[in-house]
Each structure stands twice: as structure tokens, then as C-alpha cells.
Design a protein around this motif. Sequence first.
Motif, PDB file in Angstrom:
ATOM      1  N   LEU A   4       0.838  -1.186   0.000  1.00 28.76           N
ATOM      2  CA  LEU A   4       0.000   0.000   0.000  1.00 28.76           C
ATOM      3  C   LEU A   4       0.876   1.240   0.000  1.00 28.76           C
ATOM      4  N   VAL A   5       0.602   2.144  -0.921  1.00 30.23           N
ATOM      5  CA  VAL A   5       1.302   3.419  -0.949  1.00 30.23           C
ATOM      6  C   VAL A   5       0.389   4.444  -0.294  1.00 30.23           C
ATOM      7  N   GLU A   6       0.858   5.035   0.764  1.00 28.79           N
ATOM      8  CA  GLU A   6       0.086   6.038   1.477  1.00 28.79           C
ATOM      9  C   GLU A   6       0.119   7.359   0.697  1.00 28.79           C
ATOM     10  N   HIS A   7      -0.914   8.168   0.854  1.00 26.38           N
ATOM     11  CA  HIS A   7      -0.985   9.439   0.146  1.00 26.38           C
ATOM     12  C   HIS A   7       0.200  10.341   0.463  1.00 26.38           C
ATOM     13  N   SER A   8       0.658  10.308   1.704  1.00 30.35           N
ATOM     14  CA  SER A   8       1.799  11.152   2.055  1.00 30.35           C
ATOM     15  C   SER A   8       3.050  10.751   1.281  1.00 30.35           C
ATOM     16  N   ASP A   9       3.225   9.453   1.004  1.00 29.87           N
ATOM     17  CA  ASP A   9       4.361   8.995   0.195  1.00 29.87           C
ATOM     18  C   ASP A   9       4.318   9.640  -1.187  1.00 29.87           C
ATOM     19  N   PHE A  10       3.127   9.667  -1.767  1.00 25.83           N
ATOM     20  CA  PHE A  10       2.960  10.217  -3.106  1.00 25.83           C
ATOM     21  C   PHE A  10       3.244  11.719  -3.107  1.00 25.83           C
ATOM     22  N   ILE A  11       2.738  12.429  -2.118  1.00 28.13           N
ATOM     23  CA  ILE A  11       2.976  13.868  -2.024  1.00 28.13           C
ATOM     24  C   ILE A  11       4.467  14.153  -1.852  1.00 28.13           C
ATOM     25  N   LEU A  12       5.132  13.418  -0.984  1.00 31.77           N
ATOM     26  CA  LEU A  12       6.575  13.611  -0.781  1.00 31.77           C
ATOM     27  C   LEU A  12       7.359  13.302  -2.049  1.00 31.77           C
ATOM     28  N   ILE A  20      11.285  20.434  -4.301  1.00 34.04           N
ATOM     29  CA  ILE A  20      10.698  21.282  -3.257  1.00 34.04           C
ATOM     30  C   ILE A  20      10.996  20.671  -1.893  1.00 34.04           C
ATOM     31  N   THR A  21      11.637  21.428  -1.041  1.00 32.90           N
ATOM     32  CA  THR A  21      11.962  20.939   0.302  1.00 32.90           C
ATOM     33  C   THR A  21      10.765  21.119   1.232  1.00 32.90           C
ATOM     34  N   ALA A  22      10.779  20.382   2.323  1.00 31.73           N
ATOM     35  CA  ALA A  22       9.737  20.527   3.334  1.00 31.73           C
ATOM     36  C   ALA A  22       9.764  21.937   3.910  1.00 31.73           C
ATOM     37  N   TYR A  23      10.948  22.482   4.080  1.00 30.37           N
ATOM     38  CA  TYR A  23      11.073  23.846   4.605  1.00 30.37           C
ATOM     39  C   TYR A  23      10.382  24.843   3.679  1.00 30.37           C
ATOM     40  N   ARG A  24      10.665  24.740   2.393  1.00 25.01           N
ATOM     41  CA  ARG A  24      10.063  25.659   1.412  1.00 25.01           C
ATOM     42  C   ARG A  24       8.549  25.484   1.360  1.00 25.01           C
ATOM     43  N   MET A  25       8.090  24.240   1.326  1.00 26.53           N
ATOM     44  CA  MET A  25       6.652  23.978   1.273  1.00 26.53           C
ATOM     45  C   MET A  25       5.975  24.545   2.512  1.00 26.53           C
ATOM     46  N   ALA A  26       6.582  24.340   3.668  1.00 27.50           N
ATOM     47  CA  ALA A  26       6.007  24.842   4.912  1.00 27.50           C
ATOM     48  C   ALA A  26       5.937  26.371   4.896  1.00 27.50           C
ATOM     49  N   ILE A  31       1.779  25.274   6.203  1.00 23.24           N
ATOM     50  CA  ILE A  31       1.703  23.954   6.834  1.00 23.24           C
ATOM     51  C   ILE A  31       3.026  23.734   7.557  1.00 23.24           C
ATOM     52  N   THR A  32       2.994  23.161   8.741  1.00 23.60           N
ATOM     53  CA  THR A  32       4.229  23.023   9.513  1.00 23.60           C
ATOM     54  C   THR A  32       5.211  22.046   8.857  1.00 23.60           C
ATOM     55  N   GLU A  33       6.463  22.403   8.946  1.00 28.03           N
ATOM     56  CA  GLU A  33       7.530  21.545   8.417  1.00 28.03           C
ATOM     57  C   GLU A  33       7.541  20.203   9.147  1.00 28.03           C
ATOM     58  N   SER A  34       7.179  20.216  10.419  1.00 24.70           N
ATOM     59  CA  SER A  34       7.175  18.973  11.198  1.00 24.70           C
ATOM     60  C   SER A  34       6.165  17.968  10.653  1.00 24.70           C
ATOM     61  N   LEU A  35       5.089  18.448  10.022  1.00 22.89           N
ATOM     62  CA  LEU A  35       4.121  17.533   9.423  1.00 22.89           C
ATOM     63  C   LEU A  35       4.776  16.726   8.307  1.00 22.89           C
ATOM     64  N   PHE A  36       5.534  17.401   7.452  1.00 24.77           N
ATOM     65  CA  PHE A  36       6.206  16.702   6.363  1.00 24.77           C
ATOM     66  C   PHE A  36       7.249  15.723   6.911  1.00 24.77           C
ATOM     67  N   SER A  37       7.943  16.120   7.967  1.00 26.98           N
ATOM     68  CA  SER A  37       8.911  15.229   8.604  1.00 26.98           C
ATOM     69  C   SER A  37       8.225  13.999   9.184  1.00 26.98           C
ATOM     70  N   SER A  38       7.064  14.208   9.799  1.00 25.42           N
ATOM     71  CA  SER A  38       6.347  13.063  10.377  1.00 25.42           C
ATOM     72  C   SER A  38       5.870  12.117   9.287  1.00 25.42           C
ATOM     73  N   TRP A  39       5.510  12.660   8.109  1.00 27.48           N
ATOM     74  CA  TRP A  39       5.100  11.800   6.994  1.00 27.48           C
ATOM     75  C   TRP A  39       6.243  10.912   6.537  1.00 27.48           C
ATOM     76  N   LYS A  40       7.471  11.425   6.596  1.00 25.97           N
ATOM     77  CA  LYS A  40       8.625  10.615   6.198  1.00 25.97           C
ATOM     78  C   LYS A  40       8.810   9.446   7.163  1.00 25.97           C
ATOM     79  N   LYS A  41       8.605   9.713   8.444  1.00 28.22           N
ATOM     80  CA  LYS A  41       8.779   8.672   9.459  1.00 28.22           C
ATOM     81  C   LYS A  41       7.611   7.705   9.490  1.00 28.22           C
ATOM     82  N   THR A  42       6.399   8.240   9.366  1.00 32.69           N
ATOM     83  CA  THR A  42       5.187   7.419   9.447  1.00 32.69           C
ATOM     84  C   THR A  42       4.239   7.817   8.317  1.00 32.69           C
TER      85      THR A  42
END
Length: 77
Positions: A4-12, A20-26, A31-42
Motif C-alpha cells: 500500500l502506498v500512502e498518500h503522504s508517500d505520493f505527495i513527498l 521542493i523541500t519541506a522547509y520551502r513547502m512549509a 503547513i508546519t515543516e514537522s508535518l512533512f517530517s512526520s510523513w517521512k517517518k510514518t
Amino acid sequence: RGYLVEHSDFILKIMYDRGITAYRMAKETGITESLFSSWKKTPTSNIYSGNLVRIAEYLGCSVDYLLGRTENPEINR
């Protein structure tokens, strides 16, 4: 499909492909940069609809494209 590919995987992946870096997107979406970081982990498909809309608007694509529901990034109007 074997997995299963999660939606966050596709967005990343789209962010990575477009350089586009998480910092730039945030910074540019509010949207918080930590959200993108959490998507990478989970990776998750449980993404707040408001964030999906902001990301789609920023990337100039449809929400359906971000969700992997279409290969066409164009926004249907």
C-alpha cells in the motif's frame, strides 16, 4: 500491488521530483515543516483535507492527483 502506498508517500515523491523541500513547502503554504517530517517517518493517508487543498494549490495540481487517483495533474474546471 504488493504494498500500500500512502498518500503522504505520493505527495513527498512529487515534492522530491520537483525539488521542493519541506522547509520551502512549509514556508509557502503555512503547513508546519514537522508535518512533512512526520510523513517521512510514518506515512499516512489520513491527511486533513485543508492541507491537501493548500498543497494542491501550491503545486498547481488537483487533489485527485495528490491522492494518486489520476495520472493527470491538471485541475478539472
